[in-house]
Structure formats: C-alpha cells, structure tokens
Design an enzyme around this catalytic site. Sequence first.
Site, PDB file in Angstrom:
ATOM      1  N   HIS A  99       0.842  -1.194   0.000  1.00  0.00           N
ATOM      2  CA  HIS A  99       0.000   0.000   0.000  1.00  0.00           C
ATOM      3  C   HIS A  99       0.871   1.234   0.000  1.00  0.00           C
ATOM      4  O   HIS A  99       1.946   1.263   0.596  1.00  0.00           O
ATOM      5  CB  HIS A  99      -0.956   0.022   1.194  1.00  0.00           C
ATOM      6  N   HIS A 101       0.851   5.153   1.084  1.00  0.00           N
ATOM      7  CA  HIS A 101       0.168   6.173   1.892  1.00  0.00           C
ATOM      8  C   HIS A 101       0.211   7.507   1.146  1.00  0.00           C
ATOM      9  O   HIS A 101       1.279   7.922   0.669  1.00  0.00           O
ATOM     10  CB  HIS A 101       0.884   6.385   3.229  1.00  0.00           C
TER      11      HIS A 101
END
Length: 113
Positions: A99, A101
Amino acid sequence: MAADCLFCRIIRKEIPAKLVHESDECVAFHDIDPKAPVHVLVIPREHAGSLNDISDPAVVGRLALVAADIARREGIAESGYRTVINTNRDGGQTVSHLHLHLLGGRHMSWPPG
Ligand code: AMP
Ligand code: ZN
C-alpha cells in the site's frame, strides 16, 4: 487474493472502508487512523505482500499516479503531500498487502521518525 488479508477483504467489500477510488487495477480508501488531515491508502487489487514482491514497475507507477489524482481531488496537490511505502519491520509495515500512503493537509517534517 489472500483469504485472510485485511486489505484483500476490503477489496472484496467484506470489511467496510471509505473508498475514494476503484479501478480494474487499484483501490484507494481513507486510513482508519489518519495521521494527517488527508490520509488515503492506495493498493493494487492483486495481492502482494510488500514492495519486495513486485517485479512489474507498472504496479508502483499506477499507485503513484492514483495518489497524485486523489491529491488533486482532495485539493492538496499545490500545497503538497507525501507518498510513503513502508516495507517490513524496520519500515514500519503493519499490513502485509502493498500500500502507498498519501498524506497531506499539513506540513510534513523531515526526516521521518
Ligand atoms: P503500514 O503501517 O504502513 O502497514 O500501514 C497500514 C495502515 O493501515 C495504517 O496506517 C492503519 O491505520 C491502516 N489500517 C489498518 N486497518 C485499516 C482498516 N480496516 N481500514 C483502513 N485503514 C486501515
Ligand atoms: Zn491482500
């Protein structure tokens, strides 16, 4: 798809999330514990544990461009933002699905902790 992966479960809509982007390749949603006024996570639909597991540069390229698009929509593109990929223990990764951010809406200090 990993059966017990938290972010795979968000992709499958088994766990609710505040989605801000969905495409064939990527999904983005608000972080449940935001560290800035804007804190969005951008993830690939295809499960990868971390950046260490990626061989196709397009995967990371897509995450970055989706983040830049969300930054524009959230109104922080001009003021600025930070994109971060934490990897494994020393990087501070707590969820083992790659992922990126997107953090913004306040000044970010440097260096990071
Ligand atoms: P990292 O520490 O880099 O692995 O980032 C994982 C992020 O996922 C953290 O910022 C958490 O706050 C966030 N997070 C954990 N569970 C959820 C959830 N159910 N929905 C949205 N964000 C989450
Ligand atoms: Zn996953």
